[in-house]
Design a protein around this motif. Structure first.
Motif, short mmCIF file in Angstrom:
data_model
loop_
_atom_site.label_atom_id
_atom_site.label_comp_id
_atom_site.label_asym_id
_atom_site.label_seq_id
_atom_site.Cartn_x
_atom_site.Cartn_y
_atom_site.Cartn_z
N TYR A 86 -6.29 3.59 -10.84
CA TYR A 86 -5.11 3.61 -11.48
C TYR A 86 -4.60 5.20 -11.41
N TRP A 87 -3.51 5.52 -10.73
CA TRP A 87 -3.22 6.54 -10.37
C TRP A 87 -1.75 6.76 -11.04
N ILE B 202 0.79 -1.14 0.05
CA ILE B 202 0.14 0.10 0.07
C ILE B 202 0.84 1.49 0.19
N GLY B 203 2.22 1.13 0.31
CA GLY B 203 3.07 2.22 -0.04
C GLY B 203 3.14 3.02 1.42
N ASN B 204 3.71 4.02 1.64
CA ASN B 204 3.87 4.75 2.80
C ASN B 204 4.03 6.36 2.48
N GLY B 205 2.98 7.01 3.15
CA GLY B 205 3.10 8.74 2.90
C GLY B 205 2.39 9.02 1.78
N GLU C 137 -3.80 0.43 -19.47
CA GLU C 137 -5.13 0.83 -18.72
C GLU C 137 -4.72 1.88 -17.68
N MET C 138 -3.49 1.18 -17.19
CA MET C 138 -2.78 2.26 -16.00
C MET C 138 -2.62 3.74 -16.44
N ARG C 139 -2.13 3.78 -17.71
CA ARG C 139 -1.79 5.00 -18.25
C ARG C 139 -3.03 5.77 -18.90
N HIS C 140 -4.24 4.87 -19.38
CA HIS C 140 -5.18 5.51 -19.93
C HIS C 140 -6.42 4.90 -19.39
N PRO C 141 -6.84 5.14 -18.15
CA PRO C 141 -7.79 4.64 -17.50
C PRO C 141 -9.00 5.14 -17.93
N PHE D 239 -4.47 0.56 -6.79
CA PHE D 239 -3.61 1.31 -5.90
C PHE D 239 -3.14 0.57 -4.74
N ASP D 240 -3.89 -0.46 -4.35
CA ASP D 240 -3.76 -1.38 -3.10
C ASP D 240 -2.62 -2.38 -3.63
#
Length: 284
Positions: free
Chosen positions: A158-159, A69-72, A146-150, A114-115
């Motif tokens: 998709y961020w 999930i990343g941090n910050g 799709e990530m780049r062109h949602p 994202f998760d």
């Protein structure tokens, strides 16, 4: 740290954070009186879902499956909406092996929601930088596009913060790719159009990671698919195919999201015949 030995390959679970998502959404059309018998929920009707990358070493390479999930990176509102009660501590996990993020050679991304993908980048002042700067990142071509062109539905997951900084590290494939001669990534679709599963084999033993086609052990029934799935009938077909095949091959099922089991084996009747349970850590 929990681990699973499959032949000569050892899988470990890093601390990638935790979310709590709506149980109804996670089990789709399945009524709560049914799914709640198999997976616990809190007073908000949310179920606990880990976001823990799977780490292993192969042919001298340090490899992880998905990025946590990343941090910050999440706002307070996002943390509330996604039920995030702990962010990633991958650095701490890797230190147990004497490693840092810079030592990761390969990242296998089952998909880029994202998760799973927030952990690919780190905020740095007014920009984002790669979390694993020396890694090749493998992802299905359909998912990367799709990530780049949602579209109007997928843009919520998709961020650009999760892909722009790592685009030079990405290597795509169409239907299937073999990594280091022993691990296969296979495009399945279903949960997302570009979703992939991962299988591994060592010493005659096998494991399968079905990612979000099988997010928890409670989703074993092929008809129990998430409301989040973009193509539920594809999910059902792929679950039938791969769950049956894995059981016939006596393979281990390994999980990224499951808060109860890290890995397990089922028999043909659906009984759990072997398992690796998650150890409860008060810090995560």
């Amino acid at each position: 740290m929990e681990h699973l030995k499959v032949g000569e390959m050892v899988l470990y679970w890093l601390d990638g954070g935790v979310t709590h998502l709506d149980g109804g959404a996670m089990f789709g059309v399945v009524p709560k009186p049914l799914w709640s018998k198999k997976y616990s929920y809190n007073d908000k009707n949310q179920i606990e879902l880990r976001t823990d990358p799977i780490f292993f070493q192969l042919n001298g390479n340090n490899i992880i499956i998905d990025a946590g999930i990343g941090n910050g990176k999440l706002t307070d509102k996002q943390k509330r909406n996604y039920g995030v009660t702990a962010e990633s501590r991958i650095d701490v996990s890797l230190k147990e092996f004497g490693l840092a993020r810079e030592d990761i050679d390969i990242v296998l991304m089952t998909h880029l929601h994202f998760d799973h993908a927030c952990g690919l980048t780190i905020p740095d002042a007014d920009r984002h930088v790669p979390s694993f700067p020396n890694a090749v990142i493998y992802v299905p071509e359909t998912e990367w596009e799709e990530m780049r062109h949602p579209n109007i539905r997928s843009k919520s997951t998709y961020w650009k913060e999760n892909w722009e900084a790592v685009q030079d590290q990405v290597q795509t494939f169409k239907e299937e790719i073999t990594i280091e001669g022993a691990v296969r990534m296979i495009h399945t679709g279903g949960h997302s159009d570009g979703h992939a599963i991962i299988t591994g084999e060592s010493g005659g033993e096998k494991w399968i990671h079905m990612a979000d086609l099988l997010p928890t052990h409670a989703h074993r029934n092929p008809l129990w698919v998430m409301a989040y799935d973009d193509y539920p009938m594809t999910s059902i077909f792929q679950k039938q195919k791969w769950i049956d095949k894995a059981i016939q091959e006596n393979a281990w099922f390994v999980f990224y999201h499951d808060a109860i089991y890290r890995a397990l084996k089922w028999d043909a009747e659906g009984n759990i015949v072997a398992k690796v349970e998650r150890e409860r850590n008060p810090e995560s």
